[in-house]
Each structure stands twice: as structure tokens, then as C-alpha cells.
Design a protein around this motif. Structure first.
Motif, PDB file in Angstrom:
ATOM      1  N   SER A 658       0.846  -1.189   0.000  1.00 13.89           N
ATOM      2  CA  SER A 658       0.000   0.000   0.000  1.00 13.89           C
ATOM      3  C   SER A 658       0.882   1.240   0.000  1.00 13.89           C
ATOM      4  CB  SER A 658      -0.916   0.010   1.222  1.00 13.89           C
ATOM      5  OG  SER A 658      -0.153   0.121   2.414  1.00 13.89           O
ATOM      6  N   LEU A 659       0.245   2.393  -0.106  1.00 15.39           N
ATOM      7  CA  LEU A 659       0.978   3.657  -0.079  1.00 15.39           C
ATOM      8  C   LEU A 659       1.600   3.881   1.293  1.00 15.39           C
ATOM      9  CD1 LEU A 659       1.544   6.181  -1.871  1.00 15.39           C
ATOM     10  CD2 LEU A 659      -0.406   7.266  -0.750  1.00 15.39           C
ATOM     11  N   ASP A 660       0.935   3.434   2.342  1.00 16.30           N
ATOM     12  CA  ASP A 660       1.494   3.587   3.685  1.00 16.30           C
ATOM     13  C   ASP A 660       2.770   2.775   3.843  1.00 16.30           C
ATOM     14  OD1 ASP A 660      -0.469   5.327   4.507  1.00 16.30           O
ATOM     15  OD2 ASP A 660      -1.781   3.750   5.259  1.00 16.30           O
ATOM     16  N   ASP A 661       2.771   1.537   3.292  1.00 15.76           N
ATOM     17  CA  ASP A 661       3.988   0.719   3.352  1.00 15.76           C
ATOM     18  C   ASP A 661       5.131   1.398   2.617  1.00 15.76           C
ATOM     19  OD1 ASP A 661       2.610  -1.161   4.765  1.00 15.76           O
ATOM     20  OD2 ASP A 661       2.159  -2.430   3.035  1.00 15.76           O
ATOM     21  N   LEU A 662       4.815   2.011   1.496  1.00 14.06           N
ATOM     22  CA  LEU A 662       5.841   2.700   0.711  1.00 14.06           C
ATOM     23  C   LEU A 662       6.408   3.876   1.480  1.00 14.06           C
ATOM     24  CD1 LEU A 662       6.979   2.265  -2.174  1.00 14.06           C
ATOM     25  CD2 LEU A 662       5.441   4.066  -2.937  1.00 14.06           C
ATOM     26  N   ALA A 663       5.544   4.589   2.190  1.00 16.30           N
ATOM     27  CA  ALA A 663       5.976   5.779   2.917  1.00 16.30           C
ATOM     28  C   ALA A 663       6.827   5.435   4.138  1.00 16.30           C
ATOM     29  CB  ALA A 663       4.763   6.594   3.355  1.00 16.30           C
ATOM     30  N   LYS A 664       6.643   4.236   4.703  1.00 13.06           N
ATOM     31  CA  LYS A 664       7.334   3.871   5.939  1.00 13.06           C
ATOM     32  C   LYS A 664       8.725   3.310   5.709  1.00 13.06           C
ATOM     33  CE  LYS A 664       3.011   2.895   8.375  1.00 13.06           C
ATOM     34  NZ  LYS A 664       2.131   1.841   8.953  1.00 13.06           N
ATOM     35  N   TRP A 716       4.243  17.266  23.313  1.00 14.43           N
ATOM     36  CA  TRP A 716       5.630  17.008  22.911  1.00 14.43           C
ATOM     37  C   TRP A 716       5.716  16.616  21.436  1.00 14.43           C
ATOM     38  CZ3 TRP A 716       9.589  18.565  25.623  1.00 14.43           C
ATOM     39  CH2 TRP A 716       9.450  18.740  27.004  1.00 14.43           C
ATOM     40  N   ASP A 717       4.729  15.886  20.949  1.00 10.35           N
ATOM     41  CA  ASP A 717       4.745  15.413  19.566  1.00 10.35           C
ATOM     42  C   ASP A 717       3.659  16.114  18.763  1.00 10.35           C
ATOM     43  OD1 ASP A 717       6.790  13.589  20.055  1.00 10.35           O
ATOM     44  OD2 ASP A 717       5.365  12.104  20.825  1.00 10.35           O
ATOM     45  N   TYR A 718       3.982  16.394  17.510  1.00 11.59           N
ATOM     46  CA  TYR A 718       3.006  16.996  16.607  1.00 11.59           C
ATOM     47  C   TYR A 718       1.876  15.994  16.366  1.00 11.59           C
ATOM     48  CZ  TYR A 718       1.084  19.026  12.325  1.00 11.59           C
ATOM     49  OH  TYR A 718       0.249  19.555  11.369  1.00 11.59           O
ATOM     50  N   PRO A 719       0.629  16.368  16.617  1.00 14.90           N
ATOM     51  CA  PRO A 719      -0.463  15.382  16.622  1.00 14.90           C
ATOM     52  C   PRO A 719      -0.967  14.960  15.247  1.00 14.90           C
ATOM     53  CG  PRO A 719      -1.321  17.555  17.120  1.00 14.90           C
ATOM     54  CD  PRO A 719       0.166  17.712  17.032  1.00 14.90           C
ATOM     55  N   VAL A 720      -0.504  15.593  14.155  1.00 16.66           N
ATOM     56  CA  VAL A 720      -0.992  15.280  12.822  1.00 16.66           C
ATOM     57  C   VAL A 720       0.122  14.613  12.026  1.00 16.66           C
ATOM     58  CG1 VAL A 720      -2.017  16.226  10.711  1.00 16.66           C
ATOM     59  CG2 VAL A 720      -2.547  17.248  12.925  1.00 16.66           C
ATOM     60  N   SER A 721      -0.242  13.654  11.187  1.00 19.02           N
ATOM     61  CA  SER A 721       0.744  12.931  10.387  1.00 19.02           C
ATOM     62  C   SER A 721       1.415  13.850   9.381  1.00 19.02           C
ATOM     63  CB  SER A 721       0.062  11.777   9.648  1.00 19.02           C
ATOM     64  OG  SER A 721       0.948  11.210   8.705  1.00 19.02           O
ATOM     65  N   ASP A 722       2.708  13.615   9.141  1.00 20.61           N
ATOM     66  CA  ASP A 722       3.441  14.345   8.106  1.00 20.61           C
ATOM     67  C   ASP A 722       3.880  13.393   6.998  1.00 20.61           C
ATOM     68  OD1 ASP A 722       5.230  12.935   9.601  1.00 20.61           O
ATOM     69  OD2 ASP A 722       6.689  14.551   9.818  1.00 20.61           O
ATOM     70  N   LYS A 723       3.024  12.425   6.681  1.00 17.91           N
ATOM     71  CA  LYS A 723       3.343  11.398   5.682  1.00 17.91           C
ATOM     72  C   LYS A 723       3.666  12.006   4.324  1.00 17.91           C
ATOM     73  CE  LYS A 723       0.051   8.968   3.732  1.00 17.91           C
ATOM     74  NZ  LYS A 723      -1.012   7.977   3.476  1.00 17.91           N
ATOM     75  N   TYR A 724       2.807  12.880   3.847  1.00 21.12           N
ATOM     76  CA  TYR A 724       2.990  13.418   2.498  1.00 21.12           C
ATOM     77  C   TYR A 724       4.168  14.390   2.431  1.00 21.12           C
ATOM     78  CZ  TYR A 724      -1.433  11.287   1.237  1.00 21.12           C
ATOM     79  OH  TYR A 724      -2.427  10.376   0.973  1.00 21.12           O
ATOM     80  N   THR A 725       4.450  15.074   3.530  1.00 23.76           N
ATOM     81  CA  THR A 725       5.624  15.945   3.554  1.00 23.76           C
ATOM     82  C   THR A 725       6.894  15.138   3.374  1.00 23.76           C
ATOM     83  OG1 THR A 725       4.481  17.492   5.017  1.00 23.76           O
ATOM     84  CG2 THR A 725       6.887  17.640   4.920  1.00 23.76           C
ATOM     85  N   ASN A 726       6.993  14.030   4.091  1.00 22.81           N
ATOM     86  CA  ASN A 726       8.171  13.170   3.968  1.00 22.81           C
ATOM     87  C   ASN A 726       8.227  12.506   2.595  1.00 22.81           C
ATOM     88  OD1 ASN A 726       8.947  13.736   6.614  1.00 22.81           O
ATOM     89  ND2 ASN A 726       7.733  12.046   7.446  1.00 22.81           N
ATOM     90  N   MET A 727       7.076  12.086   2.065  1.00 22.11           N
ATOM     91  CA  MET A 727       7.066  11.445   0.757  1.00 22.11           C
ATOM     92  C   MET A 727       7.469  12.426  -0.337  1.00 22.11           C
ATOM     93  SD  MET A 727       3.756   8.893   0.763  1.00 22.11           S
ATOM     94  CE  MET A 727       4.327   8.072  -0.727  1.00 22.11           C
ATOM     95  N   TRP A 728       6.970  13.653  -0.259  1.00 19.60           N
ATOM     96  CA  TRP A 728       7.309  14.656  -1.272  1.00 19.60           C
ATOM     97  C   TRP A 728       8.804  14.984  -1.227  1.00 19.60           C
ATOM     98  CZ3 TRP A 728       6.332  16.532  -5.673  1.00 19.60           C
ATOM     99  CH2 TRP A 728       6.786  17.797  -6.055  1.00 19.60           C
ATOM    100  N   ARG A 729       9.367  15.083  -0.021  1.00 21.76           N
ATOM    101  CA  ARG A 729      10.796  15.347   0.096  1.00 21.76           C
ATOM    102  C   ARG A 729      11.605  14.181  -0.474  1.00 21.76           C
ATOM    103  NH1 ARG A 729      11.041  15.418   5.166  1.00 21.76           N
ATOM    104  NH2 ARG A 729      10.527  17.610   5.433  1.00 21.76           N
ATOM    105  N   TYR A 730      11.170  12.966  -0.196  1.00 26.21           N
ATOM    106  CA  TYR A 730      11.895  11.788  -0.692  1.00 26.21           C
ATOM    107  C   TYR A 730      11.788  11.678  -2.209  1.00 26.21           C
ATOM    108  CZ  TYR A 730      13.725   7.026  -0.663  1.00 26.21           C
ATOM    109  OH  TYR A 730      14.498   5.921  -0.872  1.00 26.21           O
ATOM    110  N   THR A 775       0.693  -4.063 -10.298  1.00 30.01           N
ATOM    111  CA  THR A 775       0.192  -2.947  -9.504  1.00 30.01           C
ATOM    112  C   THR A 775       0.197  -3.332  -8.028  1.00 30.01           C
ATOM    113  OG1 THR A 775      -2.079  -3.715  -9.791  1.00 30.01           O
ATOM    114  CG2 THR A 775      -1.256  -2.096 -11.367  1.00 30.01           C
ATOM    115  N   VAL A 776       0.403  -2.353  -7.187  1.00 29.54           N
ATOM    116  CA  VAL A 776       0.476  -2.581  -5.746  1.00 29.54           C
ATOM    117  C   VAL A 776      -0.504  -1.633  -5.061  1.00 29.54           C
ATOM    118  CG1 VAL A 776       1.937  -2.469  -3.698  1.00 29.54           C
ATOM    119  CG2 VAL A 776       2.879  -3.325  -5.847  1.00 29.54           C
ATOM    120  N   GLY A 777      -1.298  -2.173  -4.172  1.00 27.07           N
ATOM    121  CA  GLY A 777      -2.230  -1.346  -3.416  1.00 27.07           C
ATOM    122  C   GLY A 777      -3.468  -0.983  -4.219  1.00 27.07           C
TER     123      GLY A 777
END
Length: 916
Positions: A658-664, A716-730, A775-777
Motif C-alpha cells: 500500500s501507499l502507507d507501506d511505501l511511505a514507511k 511534545w509530539d506533533y499530533p498530525v501525520s506528516d506522511k505526504y511531507t516526507n514522501m514529497w521530500r523523498y 500494480t500494488v495497493g
């Protein structure tokens, strides 16, 4: 004496090594020379500097190439210039003073230094006679940027539209302060008046100016930034409605004329046409954004975009020249860039770099050699006619009516430039290759388009009774928008007016709907998905042998031989074995002598369901047999369990689902095609996450809130996911491919693995035609496909009505069946691709080969036994009469019970009575 010589030799070697190190570390220098009395030239220094930063980062050369600036004036002497350029390897000059230009050329030729003179002044292809006296020097070039070449369109344009009366040139606040903008108009054989436009937001000032001009001129030329002109035209709506003036817009930026609120417009537009082969300015903007560089001197969102492009091109050529002539720097480049310079052979002069490097593209066209050291940029310009009527707000027209180049002049596309664009029923369609929607087919000696969209357009053509011409977008992209609102790709051609219709598998997006209109969808909802290389199942007929590694097989064979040998030894020497107690076990029904052959057979059959047969009589032998049975049980159980897992693990193993697996994960690279809808999706999602983060941070740090309210937001931790920010940078770090074919090639051939995220239909077709892809996901961000037309065009409703009719007649389903289900390019993949119902013969077939080999071996053994027995019988002598009597006596002497004992003990005994 010897010590002195050794010391001297050591110092020489040390000095030599230091000189080599210094030569390796010595930076190559670029010097930019500009004049202090030209504010325009000084502004270029900022463009040169930011261009240098971009290419230094692009080639990752750090400080191996440096840049410095020299400011000169009328008092600068040739000696001063020699001192300023003493340690320079490459000179870029933007001075306009002819004496300084000649001094810079002289120095460059004399010291054999590469020099590029950028002539930012009027140019019409005519040179003074004194130019014939200049020697030919391949490392000295004078380039004329495209914006000064483009001015040559004006004389021809005014002749073609038959303007001979006095006209007024209205300039914005930037162009009115620069005298060189007036030169092309002053050289026309027409009386011209130059005025500055008032602030376009001041509607009364605009109307007053035009009212005053209505009594003095019939032609108005608007020169300036597109956004400025849009506001001016908006406030001049009454004058367009009354048809008082002939309006002409002359702009050198590439922003499309939109003015969505303009009620009435009837105007010629002359503007440059980028090639699409290079987008240096756009990439530079992305670089500055990624590096968070926002200093005022690096602002690239100004009106002088063509000047920025010229500076970028000059620095690009400088880097190419300096790298190509320095093997040390070539060795520092990444493997992706080295081939470009190693394949240049001897074509490494500045002239060759400028004109003969195939991978060196410029935004507004290549540089063409014209005369001696002069090279002009082969820019193309377009002539457009914009027509909007106050009583027909849903029938706006932005028609591409003429194309201009320096060598060919203006070529009208519809008879002449004065054509009535509202009567034309011929349309230009821009498209992009994406099978099976749009593809090439060879028909005899020429190629033509075919595909789902082509068949659809042909049926729409029959319904609307129109004609069209179709062409490919030069950059091969769907299009993305920059910070100023300028599009590239398909969207760019449609918004500027080069194309009337976009025919492609284009997704309907809110961002696109701002600048174009979409018809009703012609295809189902289509999302995005992931394309990866199919896991290699590793099919092998003897795969069952690979369950255990070869050292384990060797150890099993060694244990088998050792155990068999021990059984034979124990049976032979144990006083309690059968062979040593024949009389004791005479009445025992289980009698077996464990010779070496029998021991080997016992151990082999013990591993099968058949069993090994009678066990040894002695306790020591039975312990050995019991140990072998335990060993065999464990080995067989382990082998059986691992065989099943081994034969199915290749089908079940898929680390990314899935897209989540790809992002992790970070092992497999992933990216989208640059300039497509998928890239826009991830960029926007990253921007939304950043916006949410900044909003949360602003709220949590807001001092106007009560301490308790702020405490509730302080975590202490940002409560919202930054998945797409990290994916776009990668994705940006992974270098996004420029086309679908490049992405598929990278998926198939990447050593570390590559996942392509793209449009589900293009990925589905890639899987349909290639058995190595999958195709995946599941799909995400689903949107329909539709045809796009210019904003406010009447074609929107006409094409929509035709598509709805085709849908009702089920003709689009026939097209889908033709280009998907019955597509001739569909790959015939092996049937074992689907192994969900059991183990494939491709993995277990070796067992049948083993059986066949055993049968063949048994036949060979049978033949050997037969001939061996015949050969042995032939050697024995025939019995005489005496021997026959003895045989009779011997038969009497040997009882049946004794014969049985001999056989059980392994003693070979032949009854003479059976010899002949």
C-alpha cells in the motif's frame, strides 16, 4: 653531503606533492563584467549569482568553480581589465559600451581565455564593416538573447496588418524607464508616441487617458507585464465595446492573458513561445523554494523573466565549458553526468559547447551561428487574436493565428492575420502519447495518431462538423503551475492559446479548472496507484532440492553412510548378532544378515513409509537403528514443513502492499512523473500538511490565549501525520522521471528497486503489456477523464453534448472494448502467474525427473545383471560323468536346512545338481 642531497630531494618531492594538491584544490573562476551606469546590468548580477548557486548544486561541485563580479565604467582602462581578469578562466560580459567590449574581446583572444559577450541591445542581423577585421577565435562568442531577436517581428507585423498611421505606445512603470524598449518602435516608418500607463487599478485615470487618445490615434500598443495589461484592459472595456482603437499587446513574459473579468476584448497579442525542451527558470524557482532562499536580490518572479533565462543559459554554458575542459572536475561528477562530457571528444571549444552539445537546451531556443563570432537565439514568437464580446460571455476566443522566427518571418496560420477568428471552424488540438488513449501507428511511409481518444475525437468531429489538426506537446508533460500562475505542458499550450483543445487522458482537477474548462467526463473515475516490478518467483524443476542448503545435504549423506557402516560393523563383531548366533536363532522367523549392502538398504528404506524391515538382533545395532530412525523422523518432518513454505513464500512475499507501506520504508525509491497530476497531488498534500502545522503552531504559541488554553495545545509530539511531507521530500531526492517510459524503465532496471506512483490507467496498460510489472495497493484520489478547452470557449457545451450522445448510444463502451479487452499489444503472460490454487509443476517437476531417472537406471542395471550372469556362467566348465556322480553324492550330503543356513549367512553355495 649525502644528507644534504637527501634533504634537497625530500624538499623537492614535498614541493611537488604540494603543488599537485594545490592544483587539485585550485578553484576554476568565472568572472562577470557589468557596467555601473546601467541599473539593468547591475540587476543582472543577482540573476547570475542565483544561476551560479543553482548549477553549483546541480553538479554538486561545491567550491571547485567559483564566481566573482567586476564593475566597470567609462574610465576603466584595458590595463584595469587585465588586472581584474588575471586569474580568470571564463569571462561573461554584459557591458554595452563598444570600447569596453573591444577591450574584453582583445584580452580574451590574446590570453586564450574563453569569453562570452552578451549583447543586450538592438539587433537586426546587420553588422558594421569593421567586423570583418576581427579574427576568428572559437573561444570568443557574442550571443544575442532571444528577447532582442524577437524585436524584429514588429516591422513585419505592422506591415501585415496594414498599420501606417500614428500609433501610441503605452508602457507600464518598468518598461517606461528603460529606453532600449523604445528603439524597435522608433525604427518603424510610423509616427509613434510613448506614454506611461496610469496605475491600472485606477479606472478613472485609464478612461481619461483613452478618452484623450481617441482624438489623436487609432492604434494603441500595450507594452508591459501581462498582469499589468490585464488590469488596464479590464478598465478599458467601454473602448473595446465601441471599437475605437486597434489594440496590440506586446509582452515578453510567458504568462497567459486571462482577465476572467474582462467583458469585451478585441486585441492582437505578440508573445514569445518557449521551446518546452528546457525549463530552467521553473527548476530554479523550485531550487530556491527547496533551499528556502527568499532574499530580494534572488527574486525570480519578476517581469524580466527572459533576462533571467539568458543569465541561466550563460552560466549553464560556462559550467559545461569548464567541466568539459577539466578532467579533474569530470571525475568529481556523479556517474549520471560524466558521459555527457566524456563523449564530447575534441568538440570542447566555447563555440562547440554552445551549438553542438545535444543535451544542452535553452528555454527560448538554441543559439545559431550567424556571422563570425555572433550567435543569435533562434526564438519563436506567436501572434494571437483575443476576442470577447459583451453579449456573448460564453464564447471567448484566444486564437493562435501566426508564427514567427527570424529566418522565416511571420507565417499566418489562416490565410492572413486579419482573419475573422469567429468564423473559423478549424481547431488546433494538443495531445500527449499515452497508450492506448493516444499512440503512434505507421501507415506506409508516415506515422499517424491512433487510440481511444483519436476514435473519440473522430466521432465528435462528425457530430460537430469541424476540422482539426493535432500535434504533440513539446515537453511531453500534462502540465503544472508555478508560483506566478504559468503552466507548462498541455495546460500551458491551452492557456496561452496555442491549442484550442486538449485531447488526452487528463484528470479533472480543481487547480486546472481555474484556467481551462472541462467537458463532461468521457471515462470512468480513475485514481492513482503504484507500479512495481513483479517479484521473481525463481521457478526451478529442482526447487525441492533447494529447501536444504548443500552443506545440510552433504551432512545427511555422510550420516547415512556412517550409520550404514556402523550397522555392518556392529553386526559383524557383536557376539549377540544373528550372524554369530545362527544356531540360537534357528527357529526365529526374522532372520537377516546385515552385510554392508543390507545395511545401506536398511538405512535408505527406514526413511520411507515402507520401513527398513527386520532390525538387528544385537542391542548395539538396535541402538544405532533407533538413533537413525529418530534422525530420519526429524529430517523428514523438517523437510516436509519447509518444502511447503518454500514453494509458497515467493507468492506470498510482498513487502509493499500500500501507499502507507511505501511511505514507511526507505530501501525502495519512489517518485512520480515530473509535471503530471500525481506530482501536483503530492506537492499539494505536502503543502496542506505544512499549512496545518503552521496553523497549529501559531495557535499553540498565541500569547493572547489563557495559559490553560495554551497548555491544552502544548504537546511534545506533533499530533498530525506528516506522511505526504516526507514522501514529497523523498520524491525530490529520488529525482522524478521526465516521462512514463523513463519511469517504467527505472522500475524494471533499478538495482535497489523503484516504485512508480502514477495514473491508474497508464499503470494498468503497462501491466497489460508487460508480464514483469504489477500494480500494488488500491487506487486513491479518483477523478474522471475529460476533454479540456480554453476558458470560456463555446466548444465546452458543444463537445459535452456530443459526448453525452455517444454515451447514450453506448459507443464509448465499444471503444473501451476495442482498446482494452481486444488490444493487440496485450502480453501473453505464462499461466503460472496465478498460483493461488496450488503448487506449480515448474517447482515440483523435478520429482518426476527423479522417478524417470530411477526407472532408466533400473533398466540399465537389469541389462548389466543379465549379461554379467551369462558371462559368469560361460566361464564355468561343463560337468563330466564323474562330476555328475559327485554331484549326486553331494546332493545327498547337503540337507535343505543346511542350505538355508548358508544362504542366511551370506555363503554362496551352488547345488551341483542344477549345473548342466
Amino acid at each position: 653531503m649525502i644528507l644534504t642531497k637527501l634533504t634537497y630531494l625530500f624538499l623537492c618531492i614535498l614541493f611537488y606533492c604540494l603543488s599537485i594538491i594545490c592544483s587539485l584544490n585550485a578553484a576554476t573562476r568565472i568572472t562577470v563584467i557589468a557596467e555601473d551606469d546601467y541599473a539593468f546590468s547591475l540587476a543582472l548580477i543577482g540573476f547570475f549569482n542565483v544561476s551560479y548557486l543553482y548549477y553549483q548544486d546541480y553538479y554538486a561541485l561545491e567550491d571547485h568553480i567559483v564566481i566573482n563580479y567586476v564593475i566597470v565604467n567609462a574610465t576603466t582602462t584595458r590595463t584595469n581589465l587585465i588586472q581584474e581578469t588575471e586569474k580568470t578562466d571564463y569571462v561573461i560580459s554584459v557591458v554595452r559600451d563598444e570600447r569596453l567590449q573591444e577591450d574584453i574581446r582583445f584580452i580574451g583572444v590574446q590570453v586564450d581565455m574563453a569569453t562570452m559577450q552578451i549583447d543586450m541591445t538592438k539587433w537586426n542581423g546587420v553588422y558594421p564593416v569593421t567586423m570583418d577585421q576581427q579574427p576568428d577565435f572559437p573561444d570568443y562568442t557574442r550571443i544575442i538573447p532571444g528577447e532582442y531577436v524577437m524585436d524584429n517581428i514588429l516591422r513585419e507585423f505592422f506591415l501585415l496588418i496594414n498599420i501606417t498611421d500614428e500609433m501610441t505606445i503605452l508602457m507600464d512603470d518598468v518598461h517606461s524607464t528603460q529606453d532600449f524598449w523604445r528603439i524597435p518602435f522608433q525604427e518603424l516608418n510610423i509616427s509613434v508616441t510613448f506614454l506611461q500607463m496610469p496605475t491600472p487599478t485606477d479606472g478613472n485615470a485609464v478612461k481619461n487617458q483613452l478618452t484623450d487618445l481617441s482624438t489623436r490615434t487609432k492604434t494603441i500598443v500595450l507594452v508591459g507585464d501581462t498582469l499589468w495589461i490585464e488590469n488596464y484592459v479590464f478598465n478599458a472595456a467601454d473602448f473595446f465595446t465601441q471599437n475605437i482603437f486597434t489594440w496590440i499587446m506586446y509582452s515578453k513574459d510567458i504568462l497567459p492573458f486571462k482577465c476572467d473579468l474582462c467583458i469585451a476584448v478585441d486585441m492582437f497579442v505578440i508573445r514569445p513561445l518557449p521551446t518546452g525542451l528546457s525549463e530552467d527558470v521553473r527548476y530554479l524557482s523550485d531550487y530556491l523554494e527547496s533551499q528556502e532562499i527568499d532574499e530580494p536580490q534572488y527574486d525570480v518572479s519578476k517581469t524580466d523573466e527572459m533576462d533571467l533565462s539568458t543569465c541561466l543559459g550563460a552560466i549553464k554554458v560556462a559550467f559545461a565549458y569548464l567541466i568539459a575542459n577539466n578532467d579533474t572536475i569530470i571525475g568529481l561528477l556523479s556517474p549520471d553526468y560524466q558521459p555527457m562530457f566524456k563523449n564530447m571528444d575534441n568538440n570542447r571549444t566555447l563555440s562547440d559547447i554552445l551549438t553542438k552539445t545535444p543535451d544542452l537546451h535553452f528555454e527560448y531556443g538554441p543559439y545559431v551561428h550567424h556571422y563570425q563570432s555572433f550567435y543569435y537565439q533562434d526564438i519563436a514568437a506567436g501572434v494571437f487574436k483575443i476576442s470577447r464580446l459583451a453579449n456573448q460571455l460564453d464564447d471567448n476566443i484566444n486564437k493562435y493565428i501566426g508564427n514567427w522566427t527570424f529566418t522565416q518571418g511571420i507565417i499566418p496560420l489562416y490565410y492572413n492575420l486579419g482573419v475573422n477568428v469567429r468564423e473559423l471552424r478549424h481547431y488546433r488540438i494538443v495531445t500527449i502519447i499515452q497508450e492506448p488513449f493516444i499512440q503512434y501507428t505507421t501507415n506506409g511511409s508516415y506515422a499517424e495518431f491512433e487510440g481511444y481518444c483519436i476514435d473519440l475525437m473522430n466521432q465528435i468531429q462528425e457530430e460537430l462538423q469541424i476540422t482539426y489538426e493535432i500535434y504533440l506537446v513539446p515537453d511531453g508533460k500534462f502540465g503544472s503551475v508555478d508560483s506566478r500562475g504559468s503552466w507548462n505542458g498541455l495546460m500551458g499550450d491551452c492557456t496561452t492559446g496555442k491549442a484550442d483543445i486538449i485531447l488526452a487522458p487528463m484528470s479533472v482537477m480543481a487547480e486546472r479548472e481555474i484556467d481551462v474548462d472541462f467537458t463532461v467526463p468521457y471515462y470512468d473515475l480513475v485514481g492513482m496507484t503504484i507500479l512495481m516490478k513483479k517479484s521473481d518467483a525463481g521457478y526451478s524443476l529442482f526447487k525441492f532440492m533447494k529447501v536444504l542448503e548443500w552443506p545440510v545435504w552433504v551432512c545427511i549423506i555422510a550420516a547415512y553412510v556412517l550409520t550404514s557402516f556402523l550397522l555392518w560393523i556392529f553386526d559383524k563383531f557383536s557376539p549377540y548378532s544373528y550372524v554369530n548366533n545362527i544356531e540360537k536363532f534357528k527357529e526365529d522367523p526374522e532372520k537377516r544378515i546385515f552385510t554392508l549392502k543390507e545395511s545401506l538398504w536398511f538405512c535408505m528404506t527406514s526413511l520411507t513409509p515402507q520401513g527398513g524391515g527386520e532390525a538387528p538382533k544385537n542391542i548395539s545395532g538396535r541402538l544405532v537403528a533407533a538413533t537413525w530412525w529418530l534422525f530420519g523422523f526429524i529430517i523428514i518432518a523438517s523437510y516436509t514443513a519447509n518444502l511447503a513454505a518454500f514453494l509458497t513464500v515467493s507468492r506470498l512475499e510482498q513487502p509493499i502492499t500500500s501507499l502507507d507501506d511505501l511511505a514507511k520504508q526507505y530501501k525502495v525509491e519512489y517518485a512520480t512523473v515530473k509535471g503530471g497530476a500525481t506530482e501536483t497531488y503530492f506537492r499539494r498534500m505536502a503543502q496542506i500538511e505544512e499549512l496545518i502545522y503552521n496553523t497549529w503552531k501559531a495557535i499553540s504559541l498565541n500569547e493572547s490565549m489563557s495559559p490553560m488554553s495554551r497548555a491544552k495545545l502544548a504537546v511534545w509530539d506533533y499530533p498530525v501525520s506528516d506522511k505526504y511531507t516526507n514522501m514529497w521530500r523523498y520524491m525530490q531526492e529520488s529525482k522524478m522521471p521526465n516521462s512514463l517510459s523513463e519511469a517504467i524503465d527505472r522500475v524494471l532496471n533499478s538495482d535497489t528497486g523503484f516504485a512508480f506512483i502514477g495514473d491508474a490507467m497508464e499503470i494498468e496498460y503497462a501491466v497489460l503489456t508487460n508480464c514483469h510489472l504489477e500494480t500494488v495497493g488500491s487506487e486513491f484520489s479518483r477523478k474522471p477523464y475529460a476533454i479540456a478547452v480554453q476558458s470560456g470557449s463555446a466548444l465546452k457545451d458543444q463537445i459535452s453534448a456530443a459526448i453525452l450522445k455517444l454515451l447514450n448510444e453506448r459507443k464509448l463502451e465499444i471503444l473501451k472494448e476495442k482498446w482494452w479487452t481486444r488490444n493487440p499489444n496485450q502480453a501473453k503472460c505464462p499461466s503460472y502467474d496465478d498460483e493461488s490454487n496450488g503448487i506449480s509443476i515448474n517447482n515440483i517437476g523435478g520429482v518426476f525427473i527423479v522417478i524417470l531417472a530411477g526407472i532408466v537406471l533400473s533398466f540399465i542395471t537389469l541389462v548389466f545383471e543379465y549379461f554379467y550372469y551369462r558371462h559368469k556362467a560361460a566361464k564355468q566348465p561343463k560337468p563330466t560323468a564323474t562330476m555328475r556322480r559327485r554331484s549326486t553324492e553331494t546332493t545327498a550330503e547337503v540337507t535343505n536346512s543346511e542350505l538355508e543356513d548358508y544362504r542366511n549367512r551370506g555363503i554362496h553355495y551352488t547345488n551341483p545338481a542344477f549345473q548342466f
